[in-house]
Write a protein that holds these residues in place. Structure first.
Motif, PDB file in Angstrom:
ATOM      1  N   UNK A 180       0.832  -1.207   0.000  1.00 32.19           N
ATOM      2  CA  UNK A 180       0.000   0.000   0.000  1.00 32.19           C
ATOM      3  C   UNK A 180       0.867   1.258   0.000  1.00 32.19           C
ATOM      4  N   UNK A 181       1.903   1.248   0.818  1.00 34.67           N
ATOM      5  CA  UNK A 181       2.794   2.413   0.888  1.00 34.67           C
ATOM      6  C   UNK A 181       3.499   2.639  -0.452  1.00 34.67           C
ATOM      7  N   UNK A 182       3.944   1.557  -1.081  1.00 32.65           N
ATOM      8  CA  UNK A 182       4.653   1.701  -2.358  1.00 32.65           C
ATOM      9  C   UNK A 182       3.707   2.168  -3.460  1.00 32.65           C
ATOM     10  N   UNK A 183       2.462   1.700  -3.433  1.00 33.23           N
ATOM     11  CA  UNK A 183       1.473   2.140  -4.428  1.00 33.23           C
ATOM     12  C   UNK A 183       1.179   3.626  -4.246  1.00 33.23           C
ATOM     13  N   UNK A 184       1.018   4.054  -2.998  1.00 35.21           N
ATOM     14  CA  UNK A 184       0.756   5.473  -2.724  1.00 35.21           C
ATOM     15  C   UNK A 184       1.927   6.335  -3.168  1.00 35.21           C
ATOM     16  N   UNK A 185       3.147   5.869  -2.933  1.00 34.86           N
ATOM     17  CA  UNK A 185       4.328   6.614  -3.376  1.00 34.86           C
ATOM     18  C   UNK A 185       4.387   6.678  -4.904  1.00 34.86           C
ATOM     19  N   UNK A 186       3.973   5.605  -5.552  1.00 36.03           N
ATOM     20  CA  UNK A 186       3.951   5.583  -7.024  1.00 36.03           C
ATOM     21  C   UNK A 186       2.977   6.621  -7.565  1.00 36.03           C
ATOM     22  N   UNK A 221      14.377   6.359  -1.791  1.00 38.13           N
ATOM     23  CA  UNK A 221      14.226   6.291  -3.253  1.00 38.13           C
ATOM     24  C   UNK A 221      14.938   7.444  -3.944  1.00 38.13           C
ATOM     25  N   UNK A 222      15.498   7.170  -5.098  1.00 36.68           N
ATOM     26  CA  UNK A 222      16.222   8.174  -5.875  1.00 36.68           C
ATOM     27  C   UNK A 222      15.253   8.765  -6.915  1.00 36.68           C
ATOM     28  N   UNK A 223      14.668   9.907  -6.595  1.00 34.06           N
ATOM     29  CA  UNK A 223      13.663  10.502  -7.480  1.00 34.06           C
ATOM     30  C   UNK A 223      14.290  11.031  -8.765  1.00 34.06           C
ATOM     31  N   UNK A 224      15.537  11.451  -8.686  1.00 36.80           N
ATOM     32  CA  UNK A 224      16.229  11.907  -9.896  1.00 36.80           C
ATOM     33  C   UNK A 224      16.352  10.753 -10.892  1.00 36.80           C
ATOM     34  N   UNK A 225      16.688   9.570 -10.387  1.00 33.61           N
ATOM     35  CA  UNK A 225      16.785   8.389 -11.236  1.00 33.61           C
ATOM     36  C   UNK A 225      15.418   8.035 -11.809  1.00 33.61           C
ATOM     37  N   UNK A 226      14.373   8.091 -10.978  1.00 29.91           N
ATOM     38  CA  UNK A 226      13.027   7.740 -11.442  1.00 29.91           C
ATOM     39  C   UNK A 226      12.544   8.700 -12.521  1.00 29.91           C
ATOM     40  N   UNK A 255      15.559  -2.909  -9.285  1.00 31.91           N
ATOM     41  CA  UNK A 255      15.900  -3.612  -8.043  1.00 31.91           C
ATOM     42  C   UNK A 255      17.391  -3.470  -7.746  1.00 31.91           C
ATOM     43  N   UNK A 256      18.204  -3.553  -8.783  1.00 37.43           N
ATOM     44  CA  UNK A 256      19.643  -3.372  -8.594  1.00 37.43           C
ATOM     45  C   UNK A 256      19.943  -1.946  -8.139  1.00 37.43           C
ATOM     46  N   UNK A 257      19.212  -0.989  -8.736  1.00 31.93           N
ATOM     47  CA  UNK A 257      19.394   0.414  -8.328  1.00 31.93           C
ATOM     48  C   UNK A 257      18.989   0.604  -6.872  1.00 31.93           C
ATOM     49  N   UNK A 258      17.914  -0.063  -6.461  1.00 34.00           N
ATOM     50  CA  UNK A 258      17.444   0.052  -5.079  1.00 34.00           C
ATOM     51  C   UNK A 258      18.483  -0.487  -4.097  1.00 34.00           C
ATOM     52  N   UNK A 259      19.218  -1.489  -4.504  1.00 37.96           N
ATOM     53  CA  UNK A 259      20.236  -2.093  -3.641  1.00 37.96           C
ATOM     54  C   UNK A 259      21.543  -1.302  -3.649  1.00 37.96           C
ATOM     55  N   UNK A 260      21.573  -0.211  -4.425  1.00 35.49           N
ATOM     56  CA  UNK A 260      22.749   0.642  -4.432  1.00 35.49           C
ATOM     57  C   UNK A 260      23.750   0.327  -5.517  1.00 35.49           C
ATOM     58  N   UNK A 261      23.403  -0.597  -6.413  1.00 40.75           N
ATOM     59  CA  UNK A 261      24.314  -0.917  -7.505  1.00 40.75           C
ATOM     60  C   UNK A 261      24.331   0.211  -8.531  1.00 40.75           C
TER      61      UNK A 261
END
Length: 438
Positions: A180-186, A221-226, A255-261
């Motif tokens: 729910x939180x991720x959907x709201x953020x989306x 989350x990296x909003x610049x990347x998104x 997913x890789x970006x989320x893990x900091x790769x």
């Protein structure tokens, strides 16, 4: 929503019981019904009412309905049987099947589970353009991607019906609160970061799944990347998010970006001729991309410079949206035949309130622009990605024969310049296939 469903069920029960009662009366009391019709004045044996009555009696006496009673079987087996015997009728929607398969009655040991109610309650708890207008299937597919990424051995490997059918109630329960939180953020990202006022402006529906998965349990989350991700794949000449294989690759990349790769974008390619030939389509990827880019600029009204048009423009984009032609179509028909480009091109479209649109009507752009303060129009037009040539022509009170062609070429350059800024330091390739079409 539960109350609404209850009322609908009761109405259906009433309709069924009424039909059943009427049929029972005809079948069990045929002579009395026929006598009543006769007494009403329909005495002829061949009258259509009496013929219809006999036909109904014949159907009720002779029609046979096959009936098989199955005891102690699971809901999933009921769904499978329904699918097998209903090939010639209305197929069950996959969302309905998952709702049925995951349904669980509350008892002493377990809480009940009803997926439809879960999603309806989510809609009721929050509001916004996206929450209210995203369909059930999209919600289900978002959950499927999150389950795939975060629950081992889930057997939910894709968002197709084959794998949606594998979703279990316990899996949804495990991810739901964070989902729910991720959907709201989306939705917040689309609405408040990109300034898109509704789902009709999102070029690919798969964006919901990939971005929601990125936000899931992501504290930074990296909003610049998104932002870069959204505009890159919205405008890339090759549609790189059009199937589930693309989606899986996108989800894994994020997913890789989320893990900091360290993740890198491929080369970006934009065909100027695609922009030149673009026309409105409520389902078209490029059409939505262009309109979303215009929306992201938060454009202001041409007449009242402090008035944002986002709250007034018709954003529920249907087959005939209220979009303004900068060079009105009827004006162009009378102005010149020397037009090389499509006058319906989205490069000839701007967002303005309906009232301003009606005031402009079919006027020559030079004439209607002179009604505004031209010294203030530069800044307003910059947000609309409208080139300065239009203001120069208005100041000179002169419109060249090739004005539309020149205008569209200059406006394409405005779009490209903005995209270059949004995408930053990427390998940005602009091509032009004009002249190759023949």
């Amino acid at each position: 929503s539960t109350k609404t469903n209850f009322i609908q069920v009761k109405l259906l029960q009433f309709e069924i019981s009424s039909i059943y009662y009427c049929n029972l009366v005809v079948k069990e009391n045929f002579n009395e019904v026929e006598k009543s019709i006769h007494e009403e004045g329909y005495v002829e044996y061949g009258h259509e009412y009496r013929i219809n009555l006999r036909n109904i009696k014949n159907v009720l006496d002779n029609y046979r309905i096959p009936f098989i009673e199955l005891k102690e079987i699971k809901v999933s087996e009921v769904c499978e049987i329904f699918e097998r015997i209903n090939q010639e009728g209305q197929a069950l929607d996959i969302f309905d099947i998952v709702v049925a398969k995951t349904f669980r009655i509350k008892n002493e040991d377990k809480e009940g589970f009803y997926l439809r109610e879960l999603i309806d309650d989510f809609r009721d708890e929050y509001d916004g353009f996206f929450i209210e207008n995203i369909d059930n299937l999209t919600y289900l597919q978002i959950l499927a991607i999150i389950i795939r990424q975060n629950i081992e051995n889930s057997r939910v490997y894709n968002i197709t019906s084959r794998y949606l059918n594998e979703i279990e109630a316990t899996q949804i329960e495990r991810v739901w609160e964070d989902a729910k939180k991720s959907i709201l953020k989306t939705f917040d990202f689309f609405e408040n970061h990109l300034h898109l006022k509704g789902p009709r402006l999102v070029p690919f529906r798969y964006f919901y799944m990939s971005i929601a998965s990125y936000f899931y349990k992501n504290s930074e989350p990296n909003y610049k990347l998104l932002n870069k991700y959204f505009w890159f794949y919205s405008f890339h000449t090759d549609e790189k998010l059009r199937n589930t294989t693309h989606l899986r690759n996108h989800v894994d990349w994020l997913e890789r970006a989320k893990k900091g790769e360290n993740v890198e974008f491929p080369d970006f390619v934009l065909n100027k001729n695609d922009l030149r030939n673009s026309s409105y389509s409520s389902r078209g990827r490029l059409s939505r991309s262009i309109l979303s880019l215009l929306s992201s600029q938060e454009p202001k009204d041409w007449k009242h410079k402090d008035n944002s048009v986002l709250k007034d423009v018709y954003y529920d984009l249907t087959d005939k949206p209220n979009l303004h032609h900068i060079f009105p179509l009827n004006f162009l028909d009378n102005f010149t035949d020397e037009i090389e480009v499509n006058k319906n091109s989205l490069m000839n479209i701007a967002y303005i309130p309906q009232k301003t649109n009606l005031e402009i009507s079919d006027k020559n752009p030079v004439n209607y622009l002179k009604e505004y303060n031209l010294e203030e129009m530069d800044e307003v037009f910059e947000d609309h990605l409208v080139p300065n040539e239009l203001i120069s022509w208005a100041k000179k009170d002169y419109l060249p024969e090739d004005a539309l062609d020149t205008f569209i070429e200059k406006r394409i350059d405005c779009f490209i310049h903005l995209l270059e800024n949004k995408l930053g330091e990427l390998n940005f390739n602009v091509i032009d296939s004009k002249g190759e079409e023949n």
